[in-house]
Design a protein around this motif. Structure first.
Motif, mmCIF file in Angstrom:
data_model
loop_
_atom_site.group_PDB
_atom_site.id
_atom_site.type_symbol
_atom_site.label_atom_id
_atom_site.label_comp_id
_atom_site.label_asym_id
_atom_site.label_seq_id
_atom_site.Cartn_x
_atom_site.Cartn_y
_atom_site.Cartn_z
ATOM 1 N N PHE A 1 0.865 -1.175 0.000
ATOM 2 C CA PHE A 1 0.000 0.000 0.000
ATOM 3 C C PHE A 1 0.903 1.227 0.000
ATOM 4 O O PHE A 1 1.765 1.373 0.876
ATOM 5 N N ALA A 2 0.712 2.098 -0.974
ATOM 6 C CA ALA A 2 1.538 3.298 -1.092
ATOM 7 C C ALA A 2 0.663 4.539 -0.984
ATOM 8 O O ALA A 2 -0.376 4.630 -1.646
ATOM 9 N N GLY A 3 1.077 5.488 -0.162
ATOM 10 C CA GLY A 3 0.328 6.737 -0.013
ATOM 11 C C GLY A 3 0.974 7.616 1.037
ATOM 12 O O GLY A 3 1.680 7.128 1.918
ATOM 13 N N MET A 4 0.720 8.891 0.928
ATOM 14 C CA MET A 4 1.265 9.869 1.866
ATOM 15 C C MET A 4 0.112 10.619 2.533
ATOM 16 O O MET A 4 -0.983 10.729 1.965
ATOM 17 N N GLY A 5 0.358 11.182 3.712
ATOM 18 C CA GLY A 5 -0.647 12.015 4.369
ATOM 19 C C GLY A 5 -1.926 11.250 4.645
ATOM 20 O O GLY A 5 -1.915 10.155 5.212
ATOM 21 N N VAL B 1 4.266 1.799 2.151
ATOM 22 C CA VAL B 1 5.322 2.671 1.651
ATOM 23 C C VAL B 1 4.867 4.117 1.759
ATOM 24 O O VAL B 1 3.861 4.511 1.173
ATOM 25 N N LYS B 2 5.610 4.877 2.528
ATOM 26 C CA LYS B 2 5.401 6.327 2.604
ATOM 27 C C LYS B 2 6.698 6.976 2.144
ATOM 28 O O LYS B 2 7.512 7.405 2.951
ATOM 29 N N GLY B 3 6.874 6.987 0.861
ATOM 30 C CA GLY B 3 8.113 7.484 0.285
ATOM 31 C C GLY B 3 8.166 7.138 -1.184
ATOM 32 O O GLY B 3 7.152 6.815 -1.810
ATOM 33 N N SER C 1 -3.785 9.687 2.572
ATOM 34 C CA SER C 1 -3.726 8.394 1.877
ATOM 35 C C SER C 1 -2.865 7.404 2.648
ATOM 36 O O SER C 1 -3.138 6.201 2.663
ATOM 37 N N GLY C 2 -1.821 7.898 3.296
ATOM 38 C CA GLY C 2 -0.978 7.039 4.123
ATOM 39 C C GLY C 2 -1.733 6.489 5.317
ATOM 40 O O GLY C 2 -1.490 5.349 5.745
#
Length: 344
Positions: A53-57, A80-82, A59-60
């Motif tokens: 699962f990939a996302g930041m903020g 993954v946060k990056g 979405s993370g």
């Protein structure tokens, strides 16, 4: 603690929350139910044994939630946060990329790497460069409309993902239904229309110190990290989060000195017996030193319902804390500062 003690009313919320963050949150139960009902399951592929699962903020936060929900199943999950896809990812890996705006540079990097590595991919966004990339490449993409802001859009994206991935991931429909029911049950007590009565989110907001330290058991990590992030974005205040087990091996020592930090303990109704033992010891330690602390207990029976219910109450607490500080919860100028310079 009632609204009178907190010194907050609906008029104050409306005056300071000029862009209607609290109002957007009042729609969370309907957003969740609507997103799940309207989602079409994607074609079934091979049952994945490795999911990224990939996302930041915001979405993370959804990625963290899925990691916790799937922790009891025979699936290896990476979050993954990056920028970097795990080296173990390949044709047998399902990569789920989420960018509410559709333009998150880190998540786009992971999606491109996943495509190059031959992974199966599914992405979710409100269009943007992610939607365009997937259309050009013929990759699975689900468009979900952003509601108000990325962090306020969590239920729309989460439940659209639960519906779209229903044949890919072992999340029970009954658990999804319970989680939506929990949102509906919580809403009357935490929404701004209930400021005249007992409101657990408002009570917590009124108590919160300058710097809260959120303790959590591993299964509720997603809710604790989300609360930390929401306090930082909405109330523009510092916050920390720490695993309760690890804290008993190091972090607890810091309480030997006077501090402006205060503990918030996020607990589950059926925490492991040794975790319950740890909570009891910590509470006794705090009482023995006169350290003011709060406990928030997760609602519901499934891990999905508990996490969603906690996020709803704790996010509302961060909005009310912002209003008490005279801060509009919506603007995030420092994030825009970073994004503008990354785009140069």
């Amino acid at each position: 603690m009632g609204a009178g003690t907190a010194g907050l009313d609906a008029a104050a919320v409306e005056r300071i929350d000029t862009r209607g963050m609290a109002m957007a949150y009042s729609a969370w139960p309907e957003m969740a139910r609507s997103a799940y009902r309207s989602a079409s399951p994607l074609p079934r592929g091979p049952l994945p044994h490795h999911v990224v699962f990939a996302g930041m903020g915001g979405s993370g936060a959804i990625s963290d939630l899925f990691e916790s929900v799937l922790s009891g199943d025979d699936i290896h999950v990476d979050v993954v946060k990056g920028y970097h896809l795990p080296r173990t990812a390949g044709p047998d890996t399902l990569v789920v990329a989420t960018s509410i705006s559709g333009n998150t540079a880190e998540t786009m990097s992971v999606l491109r790497s996943a495509s190059a590595a031959g992974c199966r991919t599914v992405s979710f966004s409100d269009g943007g460069s992610m939607g365009e990339y997937c259309e050009r490449r013929g990759l699975a993409h689900v468009r979900v409309r952003m509601e108000h802001s990325p962090r306020a859009s969590l239920p729309s994206f989460l439940y659209a993902m639960l519906g779209a991935l229903a044949d890919e991931l072992p999340v029970r429909g009954a658990d999804v239904g319970e989680s939506i029911s929990v949102l509906e049950e919580i809403a009357p007590s935490v929404a701004d229309a209930s400021l005249g009565g007992e409101n657990p989110a408002l009570s917590l907001a009124a108590w919160l110190p300058d710097i809260p330290l959120v303790y959590y058991p591993w299964g509720l990590r997603a809710a604790a990290i989300r609360f930390k992030n929401s306090l930082q974005e909405n109330a523009k205040t510092h916050a920390m989060a720490e695993d309760v087990m690890e804290a008993c091996h190091n972090g607890i020592v810091a309480w030997g000195r006077d501090s402006r930090v205060r503990p918030v303990m996020v607990r589950g109704g059926d925490d492991h017996e040794r975790t319950k033992e740890r909570w009891g010891i910590l509470e006794g330690f705090f009482r023995s030193r006169g350290i003011s602390h709060r406990t928030v207990t997760a609602p519901g029976s499934s891990i999905l319902a508990r996490l969603v219910g906690l996020m709803y109450t704790l996010d509302y607490a961060s909005i009310y804390r912002a209003v008490m500080l005279g801060v509009d919860p919506t603007p995030v100028e420092p994030i825009e500062y970073v994004k503008e310079r990354l785009a140069r």
